[in-house]
Scaffold this motif. Sequence first.
Motif, mmCIF file in Angstrom:
data_model
loop_
_atom_site.group_PDB
_atom_site.id
_atom_site.type_symbol
_atom_site.label_atom_id
_atom_site.label_comp_id
_atom_site.label_asym_id
_atom_site.label_seq_id
_atom_site.Cartn_x
_atom_site.Cartn_y
_atom_site.Cartn_z
ATOM 1 N N ALA A 115 -20.449 8.765 -2.554
ATOM 2 C CA ALA A 115 -19.205 8.029 -2.736
ATOM 3 C C ALA A 115 -19.412 6.583 -2.310
ATOM 4 O O ALA A 115 -20.123 6.305 -1.330
ATOM 5 C CB ALA A 115 -18.083 8.654 -1.915
ATOM 6 N N THR A 129 -11.669 11.770 -5.869
ATOM 7 C CA THR A 129 -11.713 10.310 -5.980
ATOM 8 C C THR A 129 -10.365 9.693 -5.661
ATOM 9 O O THR A 129 -10.251 8.735 -4.888
ATOM 10 C CB THR A 129 -12.159 9.905 -7.393
ATOM 11 O OG1 THR A 129 -13.392 10.549 -7.712
ATOM 12 C CG2 THR A 129 -12.330 8.399 -7.514
ATOM 13 N N SER A 171 -13.941 7.052 -11.009
ATOM 14 C CA SER A 171 -13.532 5.845 -10.284
ATOM 15 C C SER A 171 -12.019 5.759 -10.225
ATOM 16 O O SER A 171 -11.314 6.325 -11.066
ATOM 17 C CB SER A 171 -14.094 4.591 -10.966
ATOM 18 O OG SER A 171 -13.558 4.451 -12.277
#
Length: 207
Positions: free
Chosen positions: A106, A140, A182
């Motif tokens: 990440a 995310t 993202s």
Amino acid sequence: MDFSLHGNHGYVKTETYDDETTLKLSEVYLESIKLLGEDPTREGLQKTPLRVAKAMQFLTQGYNMNPDEIIRSAIFKEDYQQMVVVKDIELYSMCEHHLLPFFGKAHVAYIPRHHITGLSKIARVVEAFARRMQVQERLTTQIKDCIQNTLNPLGVAVVIEAQHMCMQMRGVQKQHSVTTTSDFTGAFLKNMATRQEFLNIIGSNLH
């Protein structure tokens, strides 16, 4: 799982598990081994149900962590308003569809609005959300929302690059595929130059 240094004898591993949960999970995995056609009484499998019960509790320990409190435990007033990037944070998670691992890195950035947090707290937030039954897309967004809601920065950016064993071991069996997700808020969402600076720092080709 905690590790502590013990004199000249190296690291001593200590583990804490819920006894009732361990017992119930062990019974489930014992029955699963039987259903799969194996003999749970043979030497190599006798302690496997117990081991798996403990392993699953460790792999999903994020349910016992509060990501918001992790950030709030180390918030400091600071006038710095440039990008803060913590990249290459290793993560290991469990795909909720097949209970197979996915793992990768990440990359997290934020632009402070008068407050910053300890750098290790960013990595701990990733860990808290990753150590659950997950999908990469939700993971995310959860990381992004946690940082945005607790720090109220000018913007947050999160990119995750991961390999999924459910794609590599079964299904399409594509061993070298990498999934990238993202999510952005504030300055990273509105300002292309800011977003591109972040992507350049983490070395991503994401557009």
